[in-house]
Structures are given as C-alpha cells and as structure tokens.
Design a protein around this motif. Structure first.
Motif, short mmCIF file in Angstrom:
data_model
loop_
_atom_site.label_atom_id
_atom_site.label_comp_id
_atom_site.label_asym_id
_atom_site.label_seq_id
_atom_site.Cartn_x
_atom_site.Cartn_y
_atom_site.Cartn_z
N LYS A 20 1.14 -1.38 -5.99
CA LYS A 20 1.74 -1.83 -4.74
C LYS A 20 1.79 -0.75 -3.90
CE LYS A 20 2.99 -5.97 -6.12
NZ LYS A 20 4.44 -6.39 -6.38
N ARG A 21 2.15 0.50 -4.04
CA ARG A 21 2.15 1.49 -2.86
C ARG A 21 1.87 2.92 -3.71
NH1 ARG A 21 7.90 2.92 -1.13
NH2 ARG A 21 7.57 4.28 -2.94
N ALA B 18 4.51 -3.96 -12.75
CA ALA B 18 3.73 -4.14 -11.38
C ALA B 18 2.72 -2.75 -11.47
CB ALA B 18 4.46 -4.40 -10.28
N LEU C 290 8.08 -0.96 -10.27
CA LEU C 290 7.46 -1.60 -9.05
C LEU C 290 6.19 -1.72 -8.68
CD1 LEU C 290 11.04 -0.94 -7.35
CD2 LEU C 290 10.58 -2.81 -8.86
N GLY C 291 5.54 -0.81 -9.33
CA GLY C 291 3.86 -0.78 -8.97
C GLY C 291 3.99 0.55 -7.86
N GLU C 292 4.78 1.21 -7.84
CA GLU C 292 4.72 2.31 -6.80
C GLU C 292 4.55 3.66 -7.64
OE1 GLU C 292 8.30 0.44 -4.22
OE2 GLU C 292 8.80 1.99 -5.44
#
Length: 468
Positions: A105-106, A102, A164-166
């Motif tokens: 995300k953040r 991902a 996780l896209g963080e």
C-alpha cells in the motif's frame, strides 16, 4: 547475530507478511514488526582528561499487536524467522497463521543528509572537540573550577512493516555537544551550561564550534558569581528567545499529548475550539523541520513526519496522536508515535515544539517593561499536567527597571500555571530561539527540540532568596 544488517532487513521485508499473518490470526486492529539497529558513541572529558568513552551497537525487533484497544508487545535480539513467529504466536495466542494482512500500500524511505559522516570518524576526532572546549573554558581564569564537556552521536536505522500494507524505513544521524562549567569565588559555586545538537553530521560543530559553546557556558557561570540574590514576589516576566522552549514543552506540550488527555491527566481535555491562550500565541509541533533534534522522516510507527498546529492564535486546535490514541478518538495519527528503542512500546511524544514568532522587537518589549524579570536561560523544573502548575529554575536572569536591564539575579525560580501564563502573554517577539533536550516519559527518553520567541507574561511568581 548470524545475519548482517542488510540481510536482516531483507529477511523482514520478505517474511513480514508471514509473521504478521500469525500475529493477526486471532483478530486485532493493528499489527507491526519494528526493526532497529543503532550505533552510538559518547565521550566525556572532565578534570582535563577523557574520563569515559562509550561505544556500542544495539539491534533488535519488536512485534506489536493492538486488539480491542489493548497493546500486546514482545521483542528480541535473536533475529531469525522461527523466533519472530513464536513471538507472534504468543502475542496472538493462536497457532495458526491466517490473519488478514495487506501488502504494497505504501513505501517510504528517508535518510539524514550529512556533510561530515559521524560513522566515518574515530574517537580521537571526537576528543579533539572536547579538548578545544575545555581549553577555552579554563582560559577564563582561576575561578573556573570544573569543566565537563560531552559529545554524543548516534546513527539509528529503523524499519516498520505493518498489517496495513505500509513499509517505512528511516536512517537518523544525530549529534549532541554540551559544556557544563562550575565557577567559584571562594564563597559560592555557580554553574553555566550550554548545548547544541540536531539531526546532523559533525558539520554542526564546524558551524557552531566548541569554543563558542564553552564561551557561553563559562561566561554564564562567572556572571552568576556577581549576581545579586533574586527578589521574591509577583513580577512581569520577559522570557528571551535564548531561554529555549522549556516552558512550552513542559508546562503546555505534555498536556497536548493525546494519551494524557484520554486518561484525564491534562488540563486541555475537552477544550478543542476553546480559547486557551492569548490571541498572540500559536503553538506548533513539527517533526518535518530539517536538521533539528526532534526531526525524522517517519515516526517509530512508520507514520510520516507532520506539522501540527496545536494552538491557533489562542484557540486549542488539536492534540498530538500516535496510532493507538488515534484509534480511540477515531482520527489519524499525527506522526507523534515515538519509542526509545525496539525494547519499548511507542507512545505519544513531542518532536520539535515551539511558539510561532510574532511581530514585536525584543528591544521594544524590554523597553516597554517598567519593572520585571528577564529570563535568558532556563534550568530544570517540574510540571503537573493535570493542573498546568509549574516550577522552573532560572539559570541566567536579570532585573528590569524602567525599561532597562540592571543587574543579574541568582537563586531564582519561576512559579506559575502554563495555561494561565499563555493567557497572560501580551507581547511576542519576531525572534525564535531553539534548545535541545531528551524528553523523559514513562521511563523512555527521546530526542526533542523546543523553541519560543521572546515573550512577555504579565505576571508570574518569582521565588527568590533575599538572604542567599
């Protein structure tokens, strides 16, 4: 290293998805790229002269894969795309780069707010603090035989990017200063120690000058020369807030770390919701406190700093988690994933751990104690996390008789059980005293702070030495 610090960060931000796709290509629950660059300086002054100066920069990348509950880890100081991809391939045991990753995300970025930047000062600036402490300690007279003064500071920048896209960044600046004094009257040797530190700049030593630290250490050493041998037996124990949080950290805190709980190495296993301490006791771990030695914006897994209530008015409320242990228990990380450096796998660690203040005054607690021991400063110790049993040295302590401090004692150790001691607390002061340290676990050290108010424990064993 051909790339500069900023270039490396940009490279990782741009190519981390590519690296992670190789890492996750054979499946897995979690993958991350961890970059760290640290600059440290440590100066020792002993025997009236600077004995040691350490200065250095360390930089590297660690890559981690969690798959089927197991951790696979590799790291390098040769930071280039080809090398990082090879590590990712080796960990995943796959040559293809098609794992699910991902993005976006953040994003979190933190930095230490300082007034006197530790990176802007030279060794001579640091040495002046040490000389001031040495001169003050030795001004106490000929009984002062040895003075060790140490100043240590570190700037640590980290970047964590996961599947996780963080994306998380943090720059942490810390200063630690301590004075260790040995005094002798010709017959015995006694030691006095005092320290100060935090996630601060050198303004810390403007607010708490080296002379103050040296005063406390020298007076403590001299005081113990006049101390009487400690009696042995069972005593009511008043632990001053000045004692710091050694007991709460060692005898209780480690037992609340989820990895030890899951391995069956904690007395607190399976006790969530049960009464484990006096109703006067609330235990908190809080990395979000500003300026403390165990503070940060994000932990070493990119999870935001959090305040966690571990024991709530005597009842066990929860454990401290990193990502791996949280996955195993089906909960979220509490931001307690910490590592010594890029060369180490993160694990569950405390941050700033303390007993919350109560309502009693220190004076009333002592006045209400007919016979007991007042512990002003704790020394080293050992604890068994499975049973909670502990042994701690008392560096500065006093006998309490009829509600008054009478005389200092030496050669004393406290022997007890952490959970039992917390259950036996019958008074909690409104003060709160902090102490700094480096917490060791499985060969890794990380900066922490511990604290407690003045507390009274109904009964602990005092190991004394009547013939010393």
């Amino acid at each position: 290293m051909s790339e500069t610090h900023s270039q490396v960060k940009e490279l990782l931000k741009e190519k981390a998805g590519y690296i992670l796709s190789y890492l996750m290509s054979s499946g897995g629950e979690y993958g991350e790229v961890f970059y760290e660059r640290s600059r440290m300086c440590r100066v020792h002054l002993e025997s009236n002269k600077v004995e040691k100066v350490q200065w250095g920069v360390d930089e590297g990348v660690g890559i981690r894969l969690i798959k089927d509950g197991k951790t696979y880890y590799g790291y390098t100081t040769e930071i280039n795309l080809e090398n990082l991809i090879e590590i990712a391939k080796a960990l995943s045991k796959s040559l293809s780069g098609c794992g699910s990753v991902a993005i976006g995300k953040r994003y979190i970025k933190g930095a230490t707010d300082v007034q006197i930047d530790i990176d802007a000062k030279d060794v001579a600036y640091r040495t002046e603090f040490l000389k001031r402490a040495n001169d003050r300690a030795r001004s106490y007279g000929d009984k002062i035989k040895q003075v060790l003064a140490v100043i240590s500071d570190k700037t640590r920048g980290i970047l964590v990017i996961n599947n996780l896209g963080e994306i998380s960044e943090d720059e942490q600046k810390r200063v630690v200063f301590f004075v260790d004094v040995v005094a002798s009257d010709g017959q015995t040797l006694q030691r006095g120690y005092e320290s100060v530190g935090g996630m601060r700049g050198f303004e810390l030593l403007e607010e708490k000058p080296p002379e103050l630290i040296a005063d406390i250490a020298a007076r403590r050493a001299l005081l113990m020369l006049s101390a009487k041998p400690a009696p042995a037996g069972s005593f009511t124990v008043v632990m001053s807030s000045q004692a710091g949080g050694t007991m709460i950290h060692e005898a209780v805190g480690h037992g609340l770390e989820a990895d030890l709980v899951q391995k069956g190495l904690s007395i607190y296993r399976g006790k969530i919701g049960q009464k484990v301490a006096s109703e006067l006791i609330t235990v908190i771990d809080d990395a979000s406190l500003e300026g403390y030695n165990g503070s940060f914006t994000v932990d070493d897994e990119g999870v935001p700093a959090q305040k966690k209530v571990l024991i709530d008015r005597g009842y066990l409320a929860g454990y401290m988690y990193d990502r791996l242990t949280a996955m195993k228990d089906g909960v979220s990380s509490t931001g307690n994933g910490r590592r010594q450096s890029y060369a180490h796998v993160p694990m569950v660690r405390m941050t700033n751990t303390f007993i919350a203040p109560g309502k009693d005054s220190t004076e009333d607690i002592i006045r209400d104690t007919k016979k007991g021991i007042l512990v002003v400063k704790m020394g080293g110790g050992e604890v068994n996390t499975v049973t909670g049993d502990f042994v701690f040295e008392i560096m500065e302590g006093y006998l309490i008789e009829n509600g008054e401090m009478t005389y200092p004692i030496r050669s004393a150790v406290l022997i007890g059980n952490g959970p039992k001691a917390l259950q036996d607390v019958d008074a909690v002061g409104s003060d709160l005293g902090w102490s700094i340290g480096t917490c060791g676990k499985d060969g890794q050290g990380v900066p922490v702070t511990d604290a407690q108010p003045t507390i009274r424990i109904k009964s602990l064993i005092l190991g004394g030495c009547e013939t010393c």
